[in-house]
Design a protein around this motif. Structure first.
Motif, PDB file in Angstrom:
ATOM      1  N   ASN A 197       0.819  -1.218   0.000  1.00 62.94           N
ATOM      2  CA  ASN A 197       0.000   0.000   0.000  1.00 62.94           C
ATOM      3  C   ASN A 197       0.855   1.272   0.000  1.00 62.94           C
ATOM      4  N   MET A 201       3.958   0.547  -4.595  1.00 60.64           N
ATOM      5  CA  MET A 201       3.339  -0.789  -4.535  1.00 60.64           C
ATOM      6  C   MET A 201       4.390  -1.874  -4.258  1.00 60.64           C
ATOM      7  N   MET A 500      -5.165  -2.217 -10.586  1.00 59.95           N
ATOM      8  CA  MET A 500      -5.470  -1.274  -9.489  1.00 59.95           C
ATOM      9  C   MET A 500      -6.653  -0.366  -9.832  1.00 59.95           C
ATOM     10  N   ALA A 503      -9.538  -1.206  -7.861  1.00 57.17           N
ATOM     11  CA  ALA A 503      -9.414  -1.206  -6.391  1.00 57.17           C
ATOM     12  C   ALA A 503     -10.667  -0.648  -5.737  1.00 57.17           C
ATOM     13  N   SER A 555      -7.912  -4.033  -2.810  1.00 55.04           N
ATOM     14  CA  SER A 555      -6.836  -3.072  -2.536  1.00 55.04           C
ATOM     15  C   SER A 555      -5.512  -3.628  -3.044  1.00 55.04           C
ATOM     16  N   ALA A 556      -4.475  -2.779  -2.937  1.00 57.83           N
ATOM     17  CA  ALA A 556      -3.153  -3.181  -3.441  1.00 57.83           C
ATOM     18  C   ALA A 556      -2.600  -4.387  -2.698  1.00 57.83           C
ATOM     19  N   SER A 557      -3.093  -4.641  -1.484  1.00 57.93           N
ATOM     20  CA  SER A 557      -2.531  -5.805  -0.781  1.00 57.93           C
ATOM     21  C   SER A 557      -2.853  -7.118  -1.491  1.00 57.93           C
TER      22      SER A 557
END
Ligand SMILES: Cc1cc2nc3c(=O)[nH]c(=O)nc-3n(C[C@H](O)[C@H](O)[C@H](O)COP(=O)(O)OP(=O)(O)OC[C@H]3O[C@@H](n4cnc5c(N)ncnc54)[C@H](O)[C@@H]3O)c2cc1C
Length: 669
Positions: A197, A201, A500, A503, A555-557
């Motif tokens: 995050n 990234m 993304m 997201a 999300s980016a995770s």
């Protein structure tokens, strides 16, 4: 190791420059790092998605086997004989077999020295036993968790030396110089999973002269799998970079529990558990095996034999052989959409009277074994408690009480004999790139049990030795490195940026992955048809081509799982392609899989035509299929060739000659 930062597409990205990066912290990766350091190359680091992840650290079996040269008793053995045993498995290169055998004793004694508790007698003989495909007594074991002990002891060595470990970094790309003649690897793209995050990234670059790639088997391709869940594999990005695959058709499958992943070999079968199936919701329970066997004695014998004939083997199907059990389990699950369980609480009704088995209907072999073990009584769980209490405790320790519940099972993927191609120094066709351990396609059709662990040690040492002698040079100058890598990095960044855009939406990444895994277990596991492969390949290509458009993440995770899923799709595509080619060229059932042959025979009446098969007659044993992916034009082209294997070399081992070459540094070339 130097660190610098570069700006690409507006992102500040750390770059580490060093001689060698080792990917993975299984038995192979840790030994590669330790060996390189011992040989004097200390400008190294390990990159791993998780130090405690992977197969070696998280798997085991009844008596997890390590295969080595005989070093006890009066059983004659030699390096040549061991090489011949490995080579006789079929489709394996002889020079690799010889290296595996030559370095077996050295690798084994290193493990002994660093504290892996392999048993010896009072005179110091490291005794052995016979394992499958083993004409000697070359097997040994440190118990159910041999490979775990190996990683723990090797990790101590690595940490004592202060070797840097980038823990929690997922490698998502292998950088190359793009040179079509003699293409070589130049570094890695990874994401630091603690920084997903963050501003960039987690993107991180490694600029390195060499890569030792110890990323393990492509476990994540299958839905039904006994590989630990923490092992996904990373063969897809290696294919993408141009590394060739070899013997991708050759994997091993067998019956395992799926809630807690564990091979159901040995005593779990010898105690004659009750096989039952139910519908998807657990209703309509039935003892399905009895529909297929001629009489209950044959059914019980087949179950018993499954104990020490664990992997599915098409040669053990006929005449109600033990591998018919794998076929019938697969048939219930895949063709009938049911679930299959082992019940240790009751005996199978067919062959029992008043709930007690009539042991007199067993064959001599099964009867004598059970009689000698003093278990001609009771329920399967009583027999298991008497013969192997730890087998029950193992499940209790993992939240499954065999006294009270059924054990859900499937025919699971367990090991890949094939993999990325390497030469006898474990270097890929992609120069400076060394796949070692299970990711390397060291073996062919059959291999002795335990030889996979020997190979993790031999291959990693060979790669280290070659690098130390031949590839000492510094990594590229950073500007040159970025010039060569920029486009490749941008392509990976674009995948992340495209995905993304979704997201915040409900994630579908595991839905996409799950669909892919089901596909591989249906088409690319132990029951194979040409039509299934063709469908699987088309579905796979569709998934790859629409990937970034169809993936949604919260999300980016979740980006690491996006990259893992992409890797799985590419791996599946290449593996299915290899299987298709083998079948199209006339390849038949062998190793641990059955190939549909419309001119063959059905294993037994009542089964679907998908199981009609004929045995391979060794037609391809002296050849190996090599596969190369070319996706440079986005067309997923795969080139396949079928080449003769190299024989086991016969060397002039006259001492003075070898010594002379050795002193003149002509050996490690
Ligand atoms: C149930 C079971 C029983 C077995 N029993 C035996 C036996 O009795 N005898 C035998 O010889 N063999 C056995 N095997 C096979 C053997 O355990 C494996 O072949 C061996 O442990 C593989 O070791 P490895 O170091 O190559 O890979 P692994 O131990 O799988 O390590 C791979 C490493 O790479 C890391 N990694 C993967 N992808 C990435 C990435 N993209 N970025 C960063 N890191 C990454 C992983 O986290 C892990 O650290 C068994 C296997 C199973 C599943």
């Amino acid at each position: 190791m130097d660190k610098s930062t570069v700006n690409i597409k507006g992102y500040d990205i750390d770059v580490y420059s060093l001689n060698t990066v080792i990917v993975g912290t299984g038995a192979a990766g840790l030994n590669a790092a330790d060996s390189l350091y011992n040989l004097g190359q200390t400008d190294i680091a390990i990159v791993t998605e998780g130090i405690n992840m992977g197969t070696s650290r998280n798997t085991g079996s009844d008596k997890q086997t390590y295969y080595k040269l005989t070093v006890s008793g009066d059983t004659p053995d030699s390096v040549k004989e061991m090489a011949d045993t490995l080579f006789s498995g079929g489709s394996m290169h002889g020079d690799i077999a010889l290296a595996e055998a030559s370095l077996s004793a050295k690798s084994f004694y290193k493990l002994v020295d660093i504290g892996v508790p392999f048993p010896h007698n009072k005179y110091g003989e490291y005794i052995g036993y016979k394992t499958d495909h083993d004409p000697r007594n070359r097997a040994t074991s440190a118990g159910p968790l041999t490979s775990k002990f190996m990683t723990e002891k090797l990790e101590v060595q690595v940490k004592n030396k202060g070797i840097k470990i980038f823990d929690g970094y997922l490698v998502i790309g292998i950088l190359t110089d793009g040179d079509s003649e003699g293409k070589r690897s130049t570094g890695l793209i990874a994401v630091n999973m603690d920084e997903m995050n963050g501003k960039n990234m987690g993107f991180t670059l490694f600029n390195c002269t060499n890569i030792i790639y110890a990323a393990g088997g492509p476990a994540g391709m299958y839905k039904t799998s006994v590989y630990p869940e923490s092992q996904t594999g990373a063969s897809g990005i290696a294919f993408e970079a141009g590394a060739k695959g070899i013997n991708l058709t050759e994997s091993q499958y067998g019956i395992a529990s799926i809630k807690f992943r564990w091979n159901l070999s040995g005593t779990y079968q010898q105690v004659l558990p009750r096989y039952v199936s139910t519908d998807k919701d657990g209703n309509d329970e039935k003892e399905f095996l009895e529909e297929y066997f001629e009489n209950p004695g044959k059914m019980l014998d087949a179950i018993f034999l499954k104990g020490y004939q664990w992997p599915f083997d098409p040669r053990k199907v006929d005449g109600f052989g033990s591998s018919i059990i794998d076929i019938l389990v697969f048939n219930e699950i895949q063709n009938k959409g049911r679930r299959v369980y082992l019940d240790f609480m009751q005996n199978l009704s067919w062959g029992s009277k008043d709930g007690e088995i009539d042991f007199s209907i067993l064959s001599g072999e099964a009867y004598v074994y059970l009689k000698n073990s003093k278990v001609l009584f009771g329920k399967p769980i009583d027999r298991l408690a008497k013969m192997n209490q730890p087998a029950i405790d193992l499940y209790t320790g993992n939240g499954i009480d065999l006294y009270k519940e059924y054990l859900e099972i499937a025919v699971c993927a367990q090991h890949n004999n094939g993999g990325l191609m390497g030469n006898s120094w474990w270097e890929s066709n992609l120069r400076n790139f060394f796949p070692v351990g299970e990711v390397n396609g060291t073996f062919g059709v059959y291999r002795p049990g335990g030889s996979a662990l020997n190979s993790t040690q031999v291959g990693s040492f060979r790669a280290a030795q070659y690098i130390k002698h031949n590839y000492k040079r510094e990594p590229e100058n950073i500007d040159r490195f970025i010039e060569v890598s920029k486009k490749q990095l941008e392509d990976k960044l674009d995948i992340a940026l495209d995905v993304m855009q979704s997201a915040g939406e409900e994630s579908n990444i595991f839905e996409i992955r799950n669909r892919a895994l089901e596909r591989m277990s249906r088409y690319g596991a132990h029951i194979r048809t040409l039509q299934g492969c063709i469908e699987g390949i088309a579905e796979c290509a569709g998934d790859i081509n629409t990937f970034t458009d169809s993936v949604k993440i919260g999300s980016a995770s979740e980006l690491p799982d996006v990259f893992r899923t992409y890797d799985i799709l590419v791996s599946q595509y290449v593996y299915l392609y290899a299987i298709k080619e083998y079948i199209e060229k006339g390849g038949r059932s062998r190793g641990s899989y059955l190939v549909r042959d419309e001119n063959g025979r059905l294993p037994m009446e009542g089964l679907s035509e998908d199981f009609r098969f004929s045995l391979d007659d060794g037609a391809f044993s002296d050849r190996a299929f090599e596969v190369e992916l070319d996706n440079s034009k986005g067309t997923l082209d795969v080139k396949v060739s079928c080449n003769n294997v190299r024989p086991v070399p016969v060397e002039d081992n006259w001492f003075e000659n070898v010594w002379n070459d050795y002193r003149n540094d002509k050996i490690v070339k």
